[in-house]
Write an enzyme that holds these catalytic residues in place. Structure first.
Site, PDB file in Angstrom:
ATOM      1  N   LYS A  44      -0.104  -7.872   9.044  1.00  0.00           N
ATOM      2  CA  LYS A  44      -1.573  -7.135   7.414  1.00  0.00           C
ATOM      3  C   LYS A  44       0.029  -5.919   6.904  1.00  0.00           C
ATOM      4  O   LYS A  44       2.150  -6.511   7.711  1.00  0.00           O
ATOM      5  CB  LYS A  44      -1.230  -5.656   8.195  1.00  0.00           C
ATOM      6  N   CYS A 127      -1.105  -5.039  -3.774  1.00  0.00           N
ATOM      7  CA  CYS A 127      -1.282  -4.263  -2.794  1.00  0.00           C
ATOM      8  C   CYS A 127      -2.124  -3.241  -4.495  1.00  0.00           C
ATOM      9  O   CYS A 127      -1.026  -2.639  -5.106  1.00  0.00           O
ATOM     10  CB  CYS A 127      -0.535  -3.620  -2.391  1.00  0.00           C
TER      11      CYS A 127
HETATM   12  O1  LIG Z   1      -4.872  -0.797   1.188  1.00  0.00           O
HETATM   13  C1  LIG Z   1      -4.414  -1.576   0.789  1.00  0.00           C
HETATM   14  O2  LIG Z   1      -3.520  -1.742   2.362  1.00  0.00           O
HETATM   15  C2  LIG Z   1      -4.402  -2.957   0.082  1.00  0.00           C
HETATM   16  N1  LIG Z   1      -5.706  -4.326   0.619  1.00  0.00           N
HETATM   17  C3  LIG Z   1      -5.788  -4.763  -0.263  1.00  0.00           C
HETATM   18  O3  LIG Z   1      -7.335  -4.803  -0.468  1.00  0.00           O
HETATM   19  N2  LIG Z   1      -4.856  -5.859  -0.845  1.00  0.00           N
HETATM   20  C4  LIG Z   1      -3.679  -5.599   0.119  1.00  0.00           C
HETATM   21  O4  LIG Z   1      -2.532  -5.914  -0.391  1.00  0.00           O
HETATM   22  C5  LIG Z   1      -3.424  -4.153   0.472  1.00  0.00           C
HETATM   23  I1  LIG Z   1      -1.710  -3.433   1.000  1.00  0.00           I
END
Ligand SMILES: O=C(O)c1[nH]c(=O)[nH]c(=O)c1I
Length: 308
Positions: A44, A127
């Protein structure tokens, strides 16, 4: 048919892997990926401090795709640095995904995680779900400034996870930035940011954060993902390896990504919906398709998309 592949000099035993964010936050999830048929373990995206993330419901799957506003839930970079040696013993490449809540976080996290020597580091500029924070990947100057700072502290192959772009002028602008930052691989694309899914029965949004706005994934974004893989493959004439992400739910989808120029592919929505067994299904489907078409390996079809 061998489905192994190589990215920036690192050998992957299989060409399918999880997208950062999908089933990869905790130690147990990461070790389960290590035991699965996934060709790599991708963490993650990590931040300075551990995060719970946004209030739930924050993920919703539906026919055709998914929407999420997870809000970067993760253990914090120190925990992933401690985990990397154990993950590397699973016998497949470990990709550390680096994020941050502000520009200064990235080089700090990158330097610390680099010391743990993951096989590759993926810098997440895309993100879409940090309230009040625009995606860095949509700001060419900020992207260049950040990538140059991070490049100086990373000694393993460094890749960039980019958002989808929807205009050739943006592909060209980001291509110039990438060309100046000594990037070893690209990961295209992250979710299509700030979509909105409505439940007409309840007359309501389906996720709690941000009034229901979230990143879109799954089948519905495949044409956007393929366009971005193809655009950057053409800009770099295949010289920068690309991991194709977005809309892969079966072997044919993966084949389409390879035709457009991808060297490996990542799965998010289909992995969350189907679980770790999906890696076996996708490998079987892709191997059968390549066999039927007379290709001996992925590199025989990479970038071979015909134009009319
Ligand atoms: O909401 C999130 O954690 C997230 N959700 C996404 O769809 N892409 C991302 O790079 C991330 I960092």
């Amino acid at each position: 048919i061998g489905l192994s592949t190589t990215i920036a000099g690192v050998k992957f035993p299989g060409c399918f892997m999880n997208a950062a964010g999908a089933l990869c936050v905790t130690r147990d999830e990461l070790l389960a990926l290590g035991r699965s048929k996934a060709g790599a373990i991708v963490t993650k995206s990590m931040t300075m401090e551990p995060r719970h993330g946004n209030p739930e419901p924050r993920y919703y799957g539906f026919p055709g795709g998914s929407i999420n506003s997870m809000g970067l839930p993760n253990l914090g970079y120190r925990a992933y640095a401690d985990l990397i040696p154990e993950l590397k013993r699973c016998g497949k490449p470990v990709i550390a995904s680096v994020a941050g809540l502000c520009e200064d976080d990235f080089p700090t996290i990158a330097e610390a995680i680099n010391a743990a020597q993951p096989d590759l580091i993926e810098v997440n500029l895309s993100c879409p779900n940090i309230p009040g924070k625009p995606q860095i990947g949509y700001d060419a100057e900020a992207s260049e400034r950040l990538l140059k700072r991070v490049r100086r502290v990373i000694t393993v192959p460094m890749g960039v996870k980019l958002p989808p772009y929807f205009d050739p002028a943006h592909h060209d602008a980001m291509g110039k930035v990438i060309g100046r930052c000594d990037v070893d691989f690209l990961n295209l694309i992250n979710s299509v940011g700030n979509g909105l899914v409505v439940d007409p029965e309840r007359e309501a949004v389906v996720i709690k954060p941000k009034g229901g706005f979230g990143g879109l994934g799954g089948t519905l974004i495949k044409p956007v993902a393929l366009a971005n893989v193809r655009a950057f493959y053409k800009i770099f004439q295949g010289r920068i390896p690309i991991i194709g992400t977005g809309g892969i739910v079966d072997g044919v989808d993966a084949f389409e990504h390879f035709l457009c120029g991808a060297s490996a592919v990542q799965i998010g929505t289909v992995l969350v919906e189907e679980g770790l067994e999906v890696f076996g299904r996708l490998e079987t489907e892709l191997a059968a398709l390549l066999e039927k078409k007379g290709y001996r390996a992925i590199e025989d079809c990479r970038g071979k998309l015909k134009e009319l």
